[in-house]
Design an enzyme around this catalytic site. Sequence first.
Site, mmCIF file in Angstrom:
data_model
loop_
_atom_site.group_PDB
_atom_site.id
_atom_site.type_symbol
_atom_site.label_atom_id
_atom_site.label_comp_id
_atom_site.label_asym_id
_atom_site.label_seq_id
_atom_site.Cartn_x
_atom_site.Cartn_y
_atom_site.Cartn_z
ATOM 1 C CE LYS A 73 -81.912 1.432 31.476
ATOM 2 N NZ LYS A 73 -81.117 2.662 31.325
ATOM 3 C CE LYS A 97 -87.656 7.433 24.346
ATOM 4 N NZ LYS A 97 -86.335 8.107 24.375
ATOM 5 C CE LYS A 109 -82.954 11.309 29.504
ATOM 6 N NZ LYS A 109 -83.019 10.208 28.515
ATOM 7 C CB THR A 193 -79.853 5.922 19.973
ATOM 8 O OG1 THR A 193 -79.811 5.777 21.399
ATOM 9 C CG2 THR A 193 -80.893 6.971 19.612
ATOM 10 C CG ASN A 224 -73.008 7.589 19.794
ATOM 11 O OD1 ASN A 224 -72.206 7.020 19.069
ATOM 12 N ND2 ASN A 224 -73.896 6.928 20.508
ATOM 13 C CB SER A 361 -80.495 0.599 28.411
ATOM 14 O OG SER A 361 -79.505 1.570 28.187
#
Length: 434
Positions: A73, A97, A109, A193, A224, A361
């Site tokens: 992920k 994480k 990633k 986030t 953002n 997510s």
Amino acid sequence: MPDKSNRASLLADASKRLEEALKHVTISEDAIARLQHPKTSLSVSIPVRMDDGKLKVFSGYRVRYDDTRGAGKGGVRYHPHVTLDEVQSLAFWMTFKCALLDLPFGGAKGGIIVNPKELSKAELERLSRGYIDAIADAVGIDIDILAPDVYTNATIMGWMMDQYSTIRRQLCRGVVTGKPLALGGSQGRDTATAMGAFTVIQTMLPKFKLIPSETTVAVQGFGNAGATIADLLAEAGYKVVAVSDSQGGIYAPQGLDITSVKKHKNQSREMKAVYCHDSVCSIVEHQVISNQELLALDVDVLIPAALENQITASNAADIKAKYIFEVANGPINSDADKILAAKGIYVFPDILVNAGGVTVSYFEWVQNRSGWYWTLAEVNQRLQDKMLIEAEKTWSISQDLTIDIRTAAYVHALNRLGTALDAKGTKSYFTSGV
């Protein structure tokens, strides 16, 4: 952990954080060996027909670091300085994480070497679809799931999902998260986030008896996540005195009207301290500062929300904030950690603070698979509950073991990763005679 011979490597520096954590966990040599290398590292070339008819070839990457606890992920970033080492490091962090938040994912990633501001929208779409064409065999709903990152957004995620679905000849919504709502996206993903970081801040600062109205905050990075966390903190009564973007920042000791600053920047692309009433914005007194000057401000809370390696050995001594919350990935390197610790500065690490994005997510992935979609209130409540639980567990570990909070976060994640990795068998199992 990864090869220490490459001292300039971002991945090697990231792995240093585990050296201290390994002293406080019981984890097999087998598990450590498996975490030394990414499972897959894919480099691809992406040919794109530009609007002027010219063919340009872009370089891209997709790394799946570990998938012991579940499918890979991780986001995809578009940036002119993307490197394989950077993508591997980000996938490494994502591994820990996801374990820290107890999500059924491993770490991954991706990235493309490109300045997206130099591309037309049509070129950007062709590039995004070309990237999926190149990595389609390496990703999937139960293999590796993509998400937005630096300079990628919901629209780009929608293109990627659509292209993957075209290749597979079936609708595959769960292969990409952070999509537009109309294409199966989740409520709250665009602010996840920042919402997650806000929950961590609200959980941790009261432990130090800090009162919002008397707490000053500086935010580096007004994208953002940075703009949203600044807004949330201002609404909660914190005094946000400085913000910055890639061009520089503004500082107003009396505090900034973040809502007006966001509105003015969106309209003019300029960062100024303003107060807006309806469509009229008036400039208020402020100082223009650099990103480095923002980092060195005498504030209570510093929030790096930009890119990696913003605080290093060269400027760590200048940091005056007492509390740092890493909303960006890897904004502080390992050498700076030591200097900040010696100054008595509390650093709340990225693998905890910015985990709200991957958590929502995960919620989106679950909703795509079940076909049952949640309201914004439900998403935010589930996110808050998840972040609160893991933040408190991390804090308890730091207090019980008398270790810094970053090390505690890695201890917490390593305990979960070690259990999963060891479940596949260890040296002691295979030599036990059973």
